[in-house]
Design a protein around this motif. Structure first.
Motif, short mmCIF file in Angstrom:
data_model
loop_
_atom_site.label_atom_id
_atom_site.label_comp_id
_atom_site.label_asym_id
_atom_site.label_seq_id
_atom_site.Cartn_x
_atom_site.Cartn_y
_atom_site.Cartn_z
N SER A 61 0.83 -1.20 0.00
CA SER A 61 0.00 0.00 0.00
C SER A 61 0.86 1.25 0.00
O SER A 61 2.04 1.22 0.38
CB SER A 61 -0.92 0.02 1.23
OG SER A 61 -0.17 0.24 2.42
N TYR A 62 0.24 2.36 -0.39
CA TYR A 62 0.92 3.65 -0.37
C TYR A 62 1.32 4.02 1.06
O TYR A 62 2.42 4.53 1.29
CB TYR A 62 0.01 4.72 -0.96
CG TYR A 62 0.61 6.11 -0.94
CD1 TYR A 62 1.42 6.54 -1.97
CD2 TYR A 62 0.36 6.99 0.13
CE1 TYR A 62 1.99 7.81 -1.96
CE2 TYR A 62 0.91 8.26 0.15
CZ TYR A 62 1.73 8.66 -0.89
OH TYR A 62 2.29 9.92 -0.87
N GLU A 63 0.43 3.76 2.01
CA GLU A 63 0.69 4.13 3.40
C GLU A 63 1.91 3.41 3.95
O GLU A 63 2.74 4.01 4.66
CB GLU A 63 -0.54 3.83 4.25
CG GLU A 63 -1.74 4.74 4.00
CD GLU A 63 -2.44 4.44 2.68
OE1 GLU A 63 -3.15 5.34 2.17
OE2 GLU A 63 -2.29 3.31 2.17
N GLN A 64 2.05 2.12 3.63
CA GLN A 64 3.20 1.38 4.11
C GLN A 64 4.49 1.84 3.45
O GLN A 64 5.54 1.93 4.09
CB GLN A 64 2.98 -0.12 3.88
CG GLN A 64 1.94 -0.72 4.82
CD GLN A 64 1.59 -2.14 4.44
OE1 GLN A 64 0.86 -2.39 3.49
NE2 GLN A 64 2.11 -3.10 5.20
N ALA A 65 4.41 2.14 2.17
CA ALA A 65 5.59 2.65 1.46
C ALA A 65 6.00 4.01 2.03
O ALA A 65 7.19 4.29 2.22
CB ALA A 65 5.31 2.75 -0.03
#
Length: 288
Positions: A61-65
């Protein structure tokens, strides 16, 4: 084994770092070496890189990246592309085109000749495509070209358009939803940096565009994921689209593929060889 010089060039351990990158690239697949090479590469990745781009990790996900980017970031290498230095990148594209630009320019010309006048340039930087294509396309006099990008870039883009006397034709929007009512949503080399997917944006528009023209996007045969990119001025989440997911999501919104093309560009993520991108590419979607 590559011989490594310890001489510094211009005050920077240039040869050491370049040789280290080659060593890591050649040996990191070996199981024993991998244990030591991956932490070493992560340390190397955290430094400003001035010769192309570096990639690190795979994230769902974008949030994890973004969380990982913030962990790796520093004052010299922040976890955001919204920095003053971003406005100065790619200025050479104002005067000349890259080989990868020609498929998009062909279809842009076709759309304008078919009556398209309102262009929304998503992630269009200072208006690089507007300026670059103008050397090869006779723009209609009633053309309205609007760019959306990050605040630092938008500010610089407005100043440049005013200085060049094209601010009546080339404008800048602070929100991507300003694309509503346009004839064409155009994006080249920008979708991979957005925190949202293009189909999500289409759903936000009361008046979706008839044409969607995408260029220079990293495409994987069957995987959708994020990695991190070191651009030299920032570490940013970097989206890779699954070809099947992108086309099916656009078809679900009433678009058909008019054309697609592959570009002579690939991407390798160290230690993540099954996530390699064999080709960047482009798509022209038209709404039924």
């Amino acid at each position: 084994m590559v011989g490594v010089s310890t001489k510094f060039l211009g005050g920077q351990p240039y040869q050491v770092r370049e040789a280290l990158a080659r060593v890591v690239g050649e040996t990191m697949e070996l199981p024993v070496i991998r244990i030591f090479a991956k932490p070493l590469y992560e340390r190397y990745f955290r430094r400003p890189f001035r010769r192309g781009n570096l990639y690190f990790g795979v994230y769902p996900s974008y949030e994890q990246a973004l969380a990982k980017a913030r962990h790796l970031a520093s004052a010299k290498l922040p976890a955001t592309y919204d920095v003053q230095e971003a406005a100065g990148k790619y200025l050479d594209q104002i005067q000349s085109l890259r080989a990868c630009d020609y498929p998009a320019m062909f279809w842009l010309k076709h759309i304008m000749e078919s009556g398209g006048r309102k262009v929304f340039d998503l992630g269009g930087h200072l208006g690089l495509a507007y300026y670059g294509f103008s050397h090869h396309i006779q723009y209609p006099t009633d053309l309205a070209w609007c760019v959306h990008d990050l605040p630092h870039v938008v500010t610089a883009g407005r100043a440049l358009a005013s200085a060049r006397g094209v601010d009546g034709t080339l404008t800048f929007a602070d929100r991507p939803q300003a694309a509503s009512g346009c004839d064409l949503v155009f994006s080249t080399g920008a979708l991979q940096y957005l925190p949202y997917r293009l189909p999500w944006l289409i759903d936000q528009l009361p008046e979706p565009p008839r044409h969607v023209l995408l260029n220079l996007i990293p495409l994987h045969a069957d995987k959708s994921f994020f990695t991190l990119q070191n651009l030299g001025i920032a570490i940013c989440p970097y989206r890779i689209e699954s070809i099947g997911r992108l086309t099916s999501d656009m078809e679900a919104r009433g678009y058909r593929v008019r054309d697609s093309w592959k570009l002579d560009r690939c991407m390798r993520i160290p230690f993540e060889w099954d996530h390699a991108v064999e080709n960047y590419g482009g798509y022209y979607f038209e709404r039924r």
